[in-house]
Structures are given as C-alpha cells and as structure tokens.
Design a protein around this motif. Structure first.
Motif, PDB file in Angstrom:
ATOM      1  N   ALA A 266       0.823  -1.206   0.000  1.00  0.00           N
ATOM      2  CA  ALA A 266       0.000   0.000   0.000  1.00  0.00           C
ATOM      3  C   ALA A 266       0.860   1.260   0.000  1.00  0.00           C
ATOM      4  O   ALA A 266       0.544   2.239  -0.695  1.00  0.00           O
ATOM      5  N   LEU A 284      -6.162   6.636  -5.497  1.00  0.00           N
ATOM      6  CA  LEU A 284      -5.850   5.247  -5.165  1.00  0.00           C
ATOM      7  C   LEU A 284      -5.406   4.489  -6.402  1.00  0.00           C
ATOM      8  O   LEU A 284      -5.771   4.831  -7.537  1.00  0.00           O
ATOM      9  N   GLN A 321      -6.108   2.149   0.650  1.00  0.00           N
ATOM     10  CA  GLN A 321      -5.202   1.456  -0.260  1.00  0.00           C
ATOM     11  C   GLN A 321      -4.874   0.054   0.261  1.00  0.00           C
ATOM     12  O   GLN A 321      -4.697  -0.881  -0.521  1.00  0.00           O
TER      13      GLN A 321
END
Length: 566
Positions: A266, A284, A321
């Motif tokens: 992430a 994202l 994320q």
C-alpha cells in the motif's frame, strides 16, 4: 624551564619524597600531611597531601604529574594520631600517587605517558594550579577562541578552557546522576557555541532549556499545535513522507502474516499514485481485476524514489489502499496481465490494521507526523537555519512529542538520519554542526517496536561513527549511561562526567573511556553539584573541575514541597 608558566619545583610547595616505585604509581612520604588547617602560597592554595591533590615529582628532563589517590599510616604509627597517646611521637603518613603524564621542562608540553619512572628519594611538590592548567590547555588555540568550561575546585579563580576541536571534534558525552549539574553543562556549552560563532541544534527532551536567550538562539517546538493565534511559538512538523518504511511499521504495528506485506504494498502504491497520477483513481491504485503492466513499469521507472524517504504520498488514503491490496495475484483468477479478484480472507485479516491506521492518523499526539498542514516542516527550518549566518543555536523542544508507540524515538532517529544525509552531501564542511541531545537515553535505545516490526535506532550511532569526517558531531547528555548503546558511547572522544552513584553506570563509563581507570572513577560518587571529571582522547589527564555557571541556567529545579504543601 622557560616553557612553564611557573616553576614546578617551588620549595614552598614541597610535600614529601618518593618511598616506593611501581610501574603506574609511587608511594610518597607525607611528613606535612598531619598538620592542621590549610595554607596558601603566593595566593594559591596548598593542600599538603590531601586525597585528590595533583602533585609534581621532580625529574631532570621532565617532571611527572600525578594525583594522590590514597593516604594512610603505617601499622606501627596508626595510634599516634589518637588523643589518648601519652608521648609526643609523630605520625609518618604515606600516600599513593597515580602517575598520569610527564611534562617537558623546556616546552611545557604534556607527554603521552611517563617515559622515565621516578626514583626513590625524588622530591614531590603540590602541583601549582597554573601548571595543571598549562598541561590541559596545551595547544595553539588563543584563549578567546576556547570554550570557557570550568574552574579548578580548589582554586576557583583559575579557569580551565578547552579548544572546540578537542571538546567537540570527536563527539562529547555529558554524564551524571540527577542533580549533579549535567543540564548546566549542556546549557553552558550551548552558550559557548553561540559566543564562538558556531552552529548547534539542541534537542530539548523536557523543555527545560527554554531559558536560553541571546543573539542567534532560536526556539521551536516539535509536536503540539498553536491553540491561540497570538502564541509566538513556532510549532514544527516532521512530515510522514520523511520517515522510512520501517519507521511507519513501528508506528502502525502490522502483524507479520497478511498485514505487513499489504501495508508494504500500500505504501508503494500510494507513492506511485503521487509520482504517476495518471495511474490513480481518486488518489488510489485500484487493483481488483485491473491491468498491472503500467503500474509495474512505473515502479521500475521510479525505483530510486521509492527506496528512500522524502517521496510524498497521501497517507489519508492509506487505509483505503490497504483494502485495495487485498486481491489475488496474477495467475489465480485473473486474466493475463491483470491482478486477480478480491480476497475476502485477506480483507478480513486487514480489518484490525485498517482500524489502527485510522486511529493513529486521527491521534492528536501524532499530529506533527500525520497532519503536517499548518506546521513548519522541520527539514525546511533546518535548511533556513543552516543558511542564515546570524542563527547560531536551534533549540527543538520535544516536550509536546508523545511517547505513544515510540514516536519520540522514531522521530529523533529520523531527524538524526536526515542530518547525516545532509552531512554526507558535504553541507557542514564549511560550518561544522554540533547536535546536542539532552536525556539521550530516551532516544538511543538499540531498537524499538515489537518482535515483528522491530527497527534499529542507529542514526546517532552512525553520526558517532562517521559524522566527524563530515564535520557533524554530537553531544549526548544522560543520567543513565547504561541505557546508551555501547557502539555509540564507545565513539565519544570526550567525557564530562558528573556525580555517578550507580556502580553499573561507572563501570560502563570506565569501559567506554580508556583513560578513566578505576582510581579516577572512584572519585565520581563524591563529586559535588556542578563538579565533574573531564577525560578523553584529547585530555592528557582525568581532570576534576567545577563547571562554570551558565548565564541562563536551565529550568530544572524540583518542586518546592515545603511552600506548596503549606
């Protein structure tokens, strides 16, 4: 003897003769030691055989400087000092003198070691304070360019000054138990660096150095936020993007099974979303059943930026994320060149991590890290400080920085790492920088985090090991030497040791500083407030001193119980 300021063999300062010679010490007859009271010669004190006194042993080409570490009576004379004795027999005390160094009689310079041992019968004299001062201050640095550090405990009008390169050039440790004067010494060094036109960054753990004032001294605060718009204080942030991945892992504490890999991915994805915004969707990187070729190409293109701190990303999207990372890799249920679909088991496993991320980002204690908007970034402030020739001391107060989740240790280590990065770029070659860390044991533990997210706090250890060649040195102040990593303490070239009562602390200091042997260390528990032992690579002898009072002492007094409880 033209090199010496005064004669080392003043007959008025005679105290005895050598009776026994050993490789590192001698026994001395002390016929004048039993005489009551003290005396002065030409305005300077004469102790006449007291423990702790510096003495000069007569020689032909050089004089031997030593310190009286023990006095005693022979067994046959031990009752002669009792008032019940009937006769007039006099005691014949002996003293043990530790041999410290030799002084060249022509140049007045101290020699390393003692080239020629004293002989039996040679005369011993109480060392004139100016002789000891000359031994300590040997060098070419003018008096006005030296750090005015201290006075002699038994000759308060005789000062001791040390050149900045000797005191600070190989790093310095200020050690001592609570109330011994450690903070005063740190404050004095701060004032002296400002007076000499140097530059220093003072990390103030408790806020007690807010009393420091004067030209070129600037006060800032890391942690906290201005509640009143009229508050003149400067509050700082250390933005999260300047932390390393391991720093963030310590703060967010992912578990090793699923959470740690997903958090790692992430963080990388959010950095790519910032570096290649055309790949992002509402900030994202969407992955479920999405093509991965362009993302992987961007990772290769920006590999260098991904591997170092300083690459910005939107941490507010981190929880979302992590959720996006919970997909099957290619080859499971994915089309060729795509990520797979959502994995419910991984999403379930990451729920606690996501909750933790949201809680930490909303925590007011970590606001200076995760919500830096409206605060002055510390890296920018340091850049301004280094560029401004009128700024001499930058005090960074850590009193508002939380202990929660090792935030203090992580941030202090990150700032040290940032300074070391500047040093490696050559930023301090023209203006050496001294980093001063009070209560250093709070920030220099060997590692922080749990067994799965443990990271080493090695920034100041690296500064101690390699900073000197880049003109970056450190001053560490602590009351707990045993909590300072051994690899850091062993790199200190100079020690200013105040009263140390704990035996383990004294042993650690003896081990770290080869010039402080057991005889010198035995004086540490008896030092008074403000008194210290100065010893190090560039100090020819372990020197007891009384540290000068700083112009602006730190605010470190204890509570006045008698007044407040009345």
């Amino acid at each position: 003897m033209t090199g010496l300021v005064v004669s080392p063999y003043d007959r008025q300062r005679y105290i005895g003769s050598v009776a026994t010679v050993r490789p590192a010490s001698v026994d001395v007859n002390l016929p004048l030691a039993p005489l009551p009271g003290s005396t002065h010669v030409a305005g300077y004190p004469l102790q006449r055989g007291q423990v702790g006194e510096f003495v000069v042993i007569e020689g032909e080409e050089h004089a031997v400087l030593g310190r009286l570490v023990e006095t005693r009576l022979p067994e046959r004379d031990r009752l002669t000092v009792e008032p019940t004795r009937d006769h007039d027999s006099k005691p014949n005390p002996l003293g043990v003198v530790q041999l410290l160094t030799a002084i060249d009689l022509e140049t007045g310079q101290a020699l390393r070691g003692v080239p020629l041992s004293p002989r039996i019968g040679q005369h011993v004299f109480s060392a004139h304070p100016l002789i000891v001062k000359q031994v300590i201050e040997s060098g070419t640095t003018p008096e006005q360019r030296r750090i005015q550090l201290a006075n002699f405990p038994h000759a308060r009008d005789t000062s001791v000054s040390i050149s900045p390169s000797h005191l600070l050039g190989r790093h310095c440790a200020i050690l001592g138990a609570t109330g011994g004067g450690k903070s005063w010494t740190m404050a004095l060094l701060t004032e002296e660096i400002a007076r000499l036109g140097g530059k220093a960054i003072l990390f103030d753990a408790t806020g007690e150095f807010h009393t420091q004032t004067g030209p070129g001294i600037r006060h800032t605060y890391l942690g906290g936020r201005r509640a009143d718009p009229n508050d003149p204080r400067v509050f700082l942030s250390f933005p999260y993007w300047d932390l390393t991945e391991s720093d963030l892992f310590v703060l967010l504490r992912p578990s090793p099974g699923v959470q740690a890999p997903k958090l790692k991915e992430a963080l990388r994805s959010l950095k790519i979303a910032h570096l290649a915004p055309h790949l992002a969707n509402v900030g994202l990187i969407r992955k479920a059943n999405q093509p991965r070729q362009n993302f992987e190409a961007a990772c290769v293109q920006h590999a260098q930026a991904l591997s170092r701190p300083g690459t910005q990303f939107d941490i507010a999207q981190l929880a979302n994320q992590v959720w996006e990372e919970c997909v099957y890799p290619a080859g499971f249920n994915a089309q060729q060149g795509n990520w797979g679909g959502v994995t419910a088991n991984e999403q379930s496993a990451c729920v606690t991590l996501i909750s933790r991320i949201e809680a930490e980002l909303a925590s007011p204690n970590l606001e200076c890290l995760f919500s830096p908007a409206g605060l002055t970034p510390l890296p920018d402030l340091i850049a301004d400080f280094l560029a401004d020739p009128n700024q001499r001391v930058l005090r960074i107060s850590l009193e508002f920085l939380s202990f929660e989740h090792n935030a203090r240790e992580v941030v202090a280590n990150a700032v040290g790492r940032y300074l070391l990065g500047l040093a490696r770029q050559g930023r301090f070659l023209d203006m050496p920088l001294v980093t001063m860390i009070d209560e250093a044991h709070q920030f220099l533990d060997k590692s922080v985090g749990d067994e799965f997210t443990r990271t080493d706090l090695d920034a100041f250890g690296l500064i101690a090991k390699e900073g000197r060649k880049y003109s970056l040195t450190c001053v560490l102040g602590t009351q707990r030497p045993r909590d300072i990593p051994e690899d850091v303490l062993s790199q200190m070239g100079m020690f200013i040791v105040h009263r140390l009562i704990n035996e383990r602390d004294r042993h650690i200091v003896e081990k770290a500083c080869g010039d402080l042997d057991a005889s010198a260390a035995s004086f540490l528990p008896t030092l008074g407030q403000g008194e210290a032992m100065v010893v190090g690579v560039n100090s020819p002898i372990p020197l007891p001193v009384s540290i000068r009072r700083p112009s602006h002492p730190p605010s470190s007094r204890s509570a006045d119980y008698e007044r407040l409880w009345g």
